[in-house]
Design a protein around this motif. Structure first.
Motif, PDB file in Angstrom:
ATOM      1  N   ALA A  27       0.964  -1.344   0.186  1.00 51.10           N
ATOM      2  CA  ALA A  27      -0.109  -0.159  -0.077  1.00 51.10           C
ATOM      3  C   ALA A  27       1.008   1.247   0.042  1.00 51.10           C
ATOM      4  N   LYS A  28       1.917   1.219   0.963  1.00 49.65           N
ATOM      5  CA  LYS A  28       2.830   2.342   0.758  1.00 49.65           C
ATOM      6  C   LYS A  28       3.607   2.686  -0.718  1.00 49.65           C
ATOM      7  N   LEU A  29       4.027   1.632  -1.398  1.00 48.49           N
ATOM      8  CA  LEU A  29       4.616   1.760  -2.475  1.00 48.49           C
ATOM      9  C   LEU A  29       3.226   2.036  -3.671  1.00 48.49           C
ATOM     10  N   LEU A  30       2.230   1.720  -3.466  1.00 46.60           N
ATOM     11  CA  LEU A  30       1.307   2.487  -4.119  1.00 46.60           C
ATOM     12  C   LEU A  30       1.039   3.761  -3.871  1.00 46.60           C
ATOM     13  N   LEU A  31       0.912   4.229  -2.767  1.00 46.27           N
ATOM     14  CA  LEU A  31       0.701   5.480  -2.393  1.00 46.27           C
ATOM     15  C   LEU A  31       1.994   6.342  -2.778  1.00 46.27           C
ATOM     16  N   SER A  32       3.189   6.047  -2.903  1.00 40.21           N
ATOM     17  CA  SER A  32       4.112   6.659  -3.431  1.00 40.21           C
ATOM     18  C   SER A  32       4.218   6.940  -4.671  1.00 40.21           C
ATOM     19  N   LEU A  33       3.835   5.839  -5.650  1.00 37.08           N
ATOM     20  CA  LEU A  33       3.547   6.089  -7.041  1.00 37.08           C
ATOM     21  C   LEU A  33       2.449   7.157  -7.079  1.00 37.08           C
ATOM     22  N   LYS A  34       1.440   7.031  -6.436  1.00 36.38           N
ATOM     23  CA  LYS A  34       0.305   8.062  -6.506  1.00 36.38           C
ATOM     24  C   LYS A  34       0.783   9.588  -6.362  1.00 36.38           C
ATOM     25  N   SER A  35       1.807   9.697  -5.376  1.00 37.27           N
ATOM     26  CA  SER A  35       2.276  10.922  -5.101  1.00 37.27           C
ATOM     27  C   SER A  35       2.861  11.834  -6.051  1.00 37.27           C
ATOM     28  N   ALA A  36       3.350  11.074  -7.172  1.00 38.68           N
ATOM     29  CA  ALA A  36       4.148  11.622  -8.350  1.00 38.68           C
ATOM     30  C   ALA A  36       3.007  11.731  -9.622  1.00 38.68           C
ATOM     31  N   ILE A  37       1.926  11.429  -9.309  1.00 41.86           N
ATOM     32  CA  ILE A  37       0.772  11.415 -10.348  1.00 41.86           C
ATOM     33  C   ILE A  37      -0.214  12.455 -10.333  1.00 41.86           C
ATOM     34  N   VAL A  38      -0.486  13.093 -11.209  1.00 43.95           N
ATOM     35  CA  VAL A  38      -1.619  14.343 -11.179  1.00 43.95           C
ATOM     36  C   VAL A  38      -2.947  13.519 -11.604  1.00 43.95           C
ATOM     37  N   ASP A  39      -3.970  13.405 -10.899  1.00 40.41           N
ATOM     38  CA  ASP A  39      -5.194  12.838 -11.347  1.00 40.41           C
ATOM     39  C   ASP A  39      -6.324  13.704 -11.267  1.00 40.41           C
ATOM     40  N   PRO A  40      -6.692  14.606 -12.267  1.00 41.17           N
ATOM     41  CA  PRO A  40      -7.683  15.566 -12.116  1.00 41.17           C
ATOM     42  C   PRO A  40      -9.266  14.748 -12.316  1.00 41.17           C
ATOM     43  N   SER A  41      -9.288  13.793 -12.658  1.00 40.64           N
ATOM     44  CA  SER A  41     -10.478  13.124 -12.577  1.00 40.64           C
ATOM     45  C   SER A  41     -10.861  12.248 -11.612  1.00 40.64           C
ATOM     46  N   GLY A  42      -9.995  12.069 -10.441  1.00 36.90           N
ATOM     47  CA  GLY A  42     -10.100  11.230  -9.422  1.00 36.90           C
ATOM     48  C   GLY A  42     -10.085   9.746  -9.362  1.00 36.90           C
ATOM     49  N   PHE A  43      -9.639   9.202 -10.390  1.00 35.85           N
ATOM     50  CA  PHE A  43      -9.785   7.694 -10.553  1.00 35.85           C
ATOM     51  C   PHE A  43      -8.977   7.014  -9.331  1.00 35.85           C
ATOM     52  N   LEU A  44      -7.972   7.588  -8.927  1.00 31.75           N
ATOM     53  CA  LEU A  44      -7.259   7.061  -7.921  1.00 31.75           C
ATOM     54  C   LEU A  44      -7.418   7.491  -6.432  1.00 31.75           C
ATOM     55  N   ASP A  45      -8.860   8.310  -6.398  1.00 33.58           N
ATOM     56  CA  ASP A  45      -8.965   8.554  -4.738  1.00 33.58           C
ATOM     57  C   ASP A  45      -9.208   7.666  -3.847  1.00 33.58           C
ATOM     58  N   GLY A  46      -9.542   6.380  -4.272  1.00 31.62           N
ATOM     59  CA  GLY A  46      -9.588   5.336  -3.462  1.00 31.62           C
ATOM     60  C   GLY A  46      -8.411   4.620  -2.818  1.00 31.62           C
ATOM     61  N   TRP A  47      -7.111   5.281  -3.605  1.00 25.13           N
ATOM     62  CA  TRP A  47      -5.976   4.865  -3.173  1.00 25.13           C
ATOM     63  C   TRP A  47      -5.669   5.700  -1.897  1.00 25.13           C
ATOM     64  N   ARG A  48      -5.829   5.454  -0.730  1.00 29.65           N
ATOM     65  CA  ARG A  48      -5.614   6.078   0.656  1.00 29.65           C
ATOM     66  C   ARG A  48      -5.321   5.106   1.545  1.00 29.65           C
ATOM     67  N   GLU A  49      -4.403   5.949   2.341  1.00 30.78           N
ATOM     68  CA  GLU A  49      -3.724   5.022   3.620  1.00 30.78           C
ATOM     69  C   GLU A  49      -4.765   4.613   4.616  1.00 30.78           C
ATOM     70  N   ALA A  50      -6.096   5.090   4.669  1.00 33.56           N
ATOM     71  CA  ALA A  50      -6.963   4.785   5.426  1.00 33.56           C
ATOM     72  C   ALA A  50      -7.555   3.334   5.229  1.00 33.56           C
ATOM     73  N   ASN A  51      -7.477   2.934   3.886  1.00 29.62           N
ATOM     74  CA  ASN A  51      -7.894   1.516   3.410  1.00 29.62           C
ATOM     75  C   ASN A  51      -6.590   0.879   2.756  1.00 29.62           C
ATOM     76  N   TYR A  52      -5.469   0.713   3.434  1.00 35.43           N
ATOM     77  CA  TYR A  52      -4.283   0.035   2.884  1.00 35.43           C
ATOM     78  C   TYR A  52      -4.736  -1.296   2.862  1.00 35.43           C
ATOM     79  N   SER A  53      -5.375  -1.816   3.850  1.00 38.28           N
ATOM     80  CA  SER A  53      -5.480  -3.398   3.648  1.00 38.28           C
ATOM     81  C   SER A  53      -6.465  -3.866   2.574  1.00 38.28           C
ATOM     82  N   HIS A  54      -6.970  -2.989   1.726  1.00 39.05           N
ATOM     83  CA  HIS A  54      -7.760  -3.302   0.606  1.00 39.05           C
ATOM     84  C   HIS A  54      -7.251  -2.699  -0.611  1.00 39.05           C
TER      85      HIS A  54
END
Length: 153
Positions: A27-54
């Motif tokens: 989850a942390k690796l995915l979140l680090s990938l997301k931090s370098a991405i601009v997502d104006p449409s919100g496709f990656l909004d579900g990528w959150r630390e709060a639900n890392y187990s999913h």
């Protein structure tokens, strides 16, 4: 309790602990990938630390039965920015696609750390710089799609 039972309990508890640690790491690796991405449409909004187990149910993420990330397909999501070097830490990655987005910059050469990569798709992206020279390490690679709008050499 007999000695054999203690061994089982210790092995079980160490597996549970390593599984939770693995979930957190992925989850942390995915979140680090997301931090370098601009997502104006919100496709990656579900990528959150709060639900890392999913993380296996996060948009574009595909896992095997052991919750290892084997696929990352974030194609056609109107994303821009860069692909962070953390992509090289997904050693079980088989399929990778960022096609039809607006990613720029160089492509991380450590993508080849995942020696089992079978499909690599960056079509219609805008990467620049050198194509990773160590792609020849990817003996399992079956699909290499790099058409249009990038100037990798």
């Amino acid at each position: 309790m007999e000695g054999g039972h203690w061994v089982f309990v210790l092995v079980f508890l160490s597996h549970v602990g390593s599984s939770q640690s693995s979930h957190s790491s992925n989850a942390k690796l995915l979140l680090s990938l997301k931090s370098a991405i601009v997502d104006p449409s919100g496709f990656l909004d579900g990528w959150r630390e709060a639900n890392y187990s999913h993380y296996c149910s996060w948009a574009g993420v595909q896992c095997d039965s052991f919750d290892r990330i084997i696929g990352l397909d974030i194609s056609n999501m109107n994303l821009s920015g860069q692909i962070a070097p953390q992509i090289g830490y997904f050693h079980s990655l088989i399929n990778f696609s960022v096609a039809a987005n607006k990613f720029t910059g160089p492509f991380p050469s450590n993508i080849t750390n995942g020696l089992g990569l079978k499909s690599f798709n960056i079509c219609s992206s805008m990467f620049v710089g050198n194509f990773p020279t160590n792609f020849s390490k990817l003996k399992a690679l079956e699909i290499l799609a790099t058409l249009k709008q990038h100037t990798l050499s």
